[in-house]
Design an enzyme around this catalytic site. Structure first.
Site, PDB file in Angstrom:
ATOM      1  N   SER A  57       0.823  -1.212   0.000  1.00 28.72           N
ATOM      2  CA  SER A  57       0.000   0.000   0.000  1.00 28.72           C
ATOM      3  C   SER A  57       0.859   1.265   0.000  1.00 28.72           C
ATOM      4  O   SER A  57       1.856   1.351   0.716  1.00 28.72           O
ATOM      5  CB  SER A  57      -0.880  -0.019   1.249  1.00 28.72           C
ATOM      6  OG  SER A  57      -1.465   1.228   1.439  1.00 28.72           O
ATOM      7  N   LYS A 106      -3.470   2.553  -1.888  1.00 27.45           N
ATOM      8  CA  LYS A 106      -3.047   3.544  -0.887  1.00 27.45           C
ATOM      9  C   LYS A 106      -4.034   3.629   0.276  1.00 27.45           C
ATOM     10  O   LYS A 106      -5.240   3.472   0.091  1.00 27.45           O
ATOM     11  CB  LYS A 106      -2.947   4.911  -1.598  1.00 27.45           C
ATOM     12  CG  LYS A 106      -2.655   6.097  -0.691  1.00 27.45           C
ATOM     13  CD  LYS A 106      -1.272   6.082  -0.126  1.00 27.45           C
ATOM     14  CE  LYS A 106      -1.026   7.187   0.893  1.00 27.45           C
ATOM     15  NZ  LYS A 106       0.041   6.873   1.847  1.00 27.45           N
ATOM     16  N   GLY A 107      -3.489   3.935   1.457  1.00 30.68           N
ATOM     17  CA  GLY A 107      -4.309   4.120   2.649  1.00 30.68           C
ATOM     18  C   GLY A 107      -5.476   5.055   2.366  1.00 30.68           C
ATOM     19  O   GLY A 107      -5.281   6.166   1.878  1.00 30.68           O
ATOM     20  N   LEU A 151      -0.789  10.076   4.841  1.00 36.59           N
ATOM     21  CA  LEU A 151      -2.040   9.495   4.334  1.00 36.59           C
ATOM     22  C   LEU A 151      -2.795  10.411   3.368  1.00 36.59           C
ATOM     23  O   LEU A 151      -4.017  10.502   3.423  1.00 36.59           O
ATOM     24  CB  LEU A 151      -2.956   9.096   5.510  1.00 36.59           C
ATOM     25  CG  LEU A 151      -2.465   7.932   6.357  1.00 36.59           C
ATOM     26  CD1 LEU A 151      -3.349   7.759   7.589  1.00 36.59           C
ATOM     27  CD2 LEU A 151      -2.440   6.625   5.564  1.00 36.59           C
ATOM     28  N   CYS A 156       0.417   3.357  10.575  1.00 40.31           N
ATOM     29  CA  CYS A 156       0.987   4.530   9.889  1.00 40.31           C
ATOM     30  C   CYS A 156       1.688   5.416  10.914  1.00 40.31           C
ATOM     31  O   CYS A 156       1.060   5.869  11.871  1.00 40.31           O
ATOM     32  CB  CYS A 156      -0.102   5.332   9.171  1.00 40.31           C
ATOM     33  SG  CYS A 156       0.598   6.851   8.481  1.00 40.31           S
ATOM     34  N   THR A 165       6.504   0.857   8.081  1.00 37.39           N
ATOM     35  CA  THR A 165       7.834   1.471   8.141  1.00 37.39           C
ATOM     36  C   THR A 165       8.327   1.662   9.585  1.00 37.39           C
ATOM     37  O   THR A 165       7.544   1.740  10.520  1.00 37.39           O
ATOM     38  CB  THR A 165       7.803   2.843   7.453  1.00 37.39           C
ATOM     39  OG1 THR A 165       6.743   3.611   8.011  1.00 37.39           O
ATOM     40  CG2 THR A 165       7.605   2.705   5.966  1.00 37.39           C
ATOM     41  N   GLY A 180       8.932  -5.465   3.591  1.00 39.91           N
ATOM     42  CA  GLY A 180       9.958  -4.646   4.234  1.00 39.91           C
ATOM     43  C   GLY A 180      11.259  -4.842   3.488  1.00 39.91           C
ATOM     44  O   GLY A 180      11.990  -5.800   3.748  1.00 39.91           O
ATOM     45  N   GLY A 209       7.125  -2.830  -2.036  1.00 38.55           N
ATOM     46  CA  GLY A 209       6.842  -1.405  -1.937  1.00 38.55           C
ATOM     47  C   GLY A 209       7.899  -0.542  -2.591  1.00 38.55           C
ATOM     48  O   GLY A 209       7.850  -0.261  -3.808  1.00 38.55           O
TER      49      GLY A 209
HETATM   50  C1  SIN Z   1       1.747   7.765   4.914  1.00 38.71           C
HETATM   51  O1  SIN Z   1       0.838   8.062   4.111  1.00 38.71           O
HETATM   52  O2  SIN Z   1       2.212   8.583   5.698  1.00 38.71           O
HETATM   53  C2  SIN Z   1       2.300   6.386   4.947  1.00 38.71           C
HETATM   54  C3  SIN Z   1       1.251   5.383   5.236  1.00 38.71           C
HETATM   55  C4  SIN Z   1       1.691   4.319   6.177  1.00 38.71           C
HETATM   56  O3  SIN Z   1       2.870   4.248   6.547  1.00 38.71           O
HETATM   57  O4  SIN Z   1       0.863   3.513   6.568  1.00 38.71           O
END
Ligand code: SIN
Length: 307
Positions: free
Chosen positions: A23, A47-48, A75, A132, A195, A245, A267
């Site tokens: 994502s 994406k989120g 996000l 996130c 992450t 990862g 990713g």
């Molecule tokens: C983000 O949009 O900041 C990253 C999304 C995530 O790490 O889940």
């Protein structure tokens, strides 16, 4: 040997091969259509998505590091209504599972997102993002507390029959506690890792580089940590694990699978090599042919045997 069987099932979702997009690193899929047929993926994870549209964090939001990238996107997305009314059209007629990553500040937001997406037939499953690191409220806060994680997943479980894949944060002392809580609350699968919290400083301005100061580290630098967590979690849970990862190559993906992952997500590699996912799928198939392995499932947890 004929083409090996790469199919696998993740919490009720049937995948023709075990490689999905991670994502946030693959847009809505169409962005990669110029490079290859996106239908090659095992599954597409988008994406989120949040209840309301989000602008994201102030720039800079991406920094390259020695062996990966830091992001603090925050996000950014057009919101679930736009997703359902506009983006979803791209997927009608698609034969691969579409998994929507859902995120929010409050537990109620996740629940409402799941309610809204539950009747959408194009959506095969939800990835519940409790990890996130780039939002001030919610996000990772749910994934670093066993009780919060349990309550949130239970709440989402109660309003949807879609398969739930809960995405875990590595920013904890013991990831297995949250993994077990998510399983107990009704998760069908787990995905890990999101992450690792990090930062960079510009020595000339003497200021943090990212507009939001802290960000999430991904890419090859995090691979050994992610692999260790996949190993630890898959030892404890009975539901499938999606490993991610720092996966850059088929060899990396095979390490995660042998550690216990039933599938993998790619990713950061997509930003360096847009063909990373098809290359990895081909590489896994090639390994199976070379080693006379007919069914992909034989490889899952292969390194655990006798360990
Ligand atoms: C983000 O949009 O900041 C990253 C999304 C995530 O790490 O889940």
């Amino acid at each position: 040997m004929n083409q090996p069987d790469l199919s696998v099932e993740i919490g009720g979702i049937s995948l023709k091969n075990p490689v999905m997009s991670a994502s946030g690193c693959y847009g809505y899929g169409k962005e990669y259509g110029a490079f290859y047929d996106v239908e090659k993926l095992g599954a597409l994870v988008v994406k989120g998505t949040t209840l309301e549209p989000r602008e994201g964090n102030p720039p800079p939001r991406i920094v390259e590091t020695a062996a990966g990238i830091l992001n603090s996107v925050g996000l950014q997305n057009p919101g679930v209504e736009y997703f359902i009314n506009e983006e979803i059209r791209t997927f009608s007629g698609s034969s691969i599972p579409l998994i929507v990553n859902i995120a929010g500040n409050l537990e109620e937001e996740y629940i409402r997102l799941a309610e809204k997406l539950d009747p959408v037939k194009e959506v095969s499953g939800l990835e519940v993002n409790i990890s996130c690191p780039n939002v001030k409220k919610g996000g990772m806060a749910f994934g670093t507390d066993v009780e919060c994680a349990h309550r949130l997943v239970k709440g989402v479980r109660a309003v949807t029959s879609k398969p739930l894949i809960v995405k875990l944060s590595p920013n904890v002392t013991d990831i297995t506690g949250v993994a077990l809580a998510a399983q107990e609350a009704g998760a069908d699968a787990l995905s890990l890792i999101n992450t690792l919290l990090g930062m960079a400083i510009d020595i000339h301005s003497r200021k943090p580089v990212l507009g939001n100061v802290l960000g999430g580290l991904s890419g090859p630098a995090v691979k050994p940590v992610a692999l260790r967590m996949v190993w630890q979690v898959s030892e404890k849970v009975r539901i499938p694990v999606v490993g991610m990862g720092g996966i850059m190559t088929a060899e990396d993906a095979l390490e995660f699978i042998m550690a216990g992952a039933s599938a993998v997500a790619v990713g950061t590699a997509n930003f360096i090599n847009p063909l990373a996912i098809p290359d990895i799928i081909e590489g896994i198939a090639g390994y199976m042919i070379e080693n006379n392995i007919r069914e992909f499932k034989e490889l899952i947890g292969a390194a655990r045997k006798g360990a």
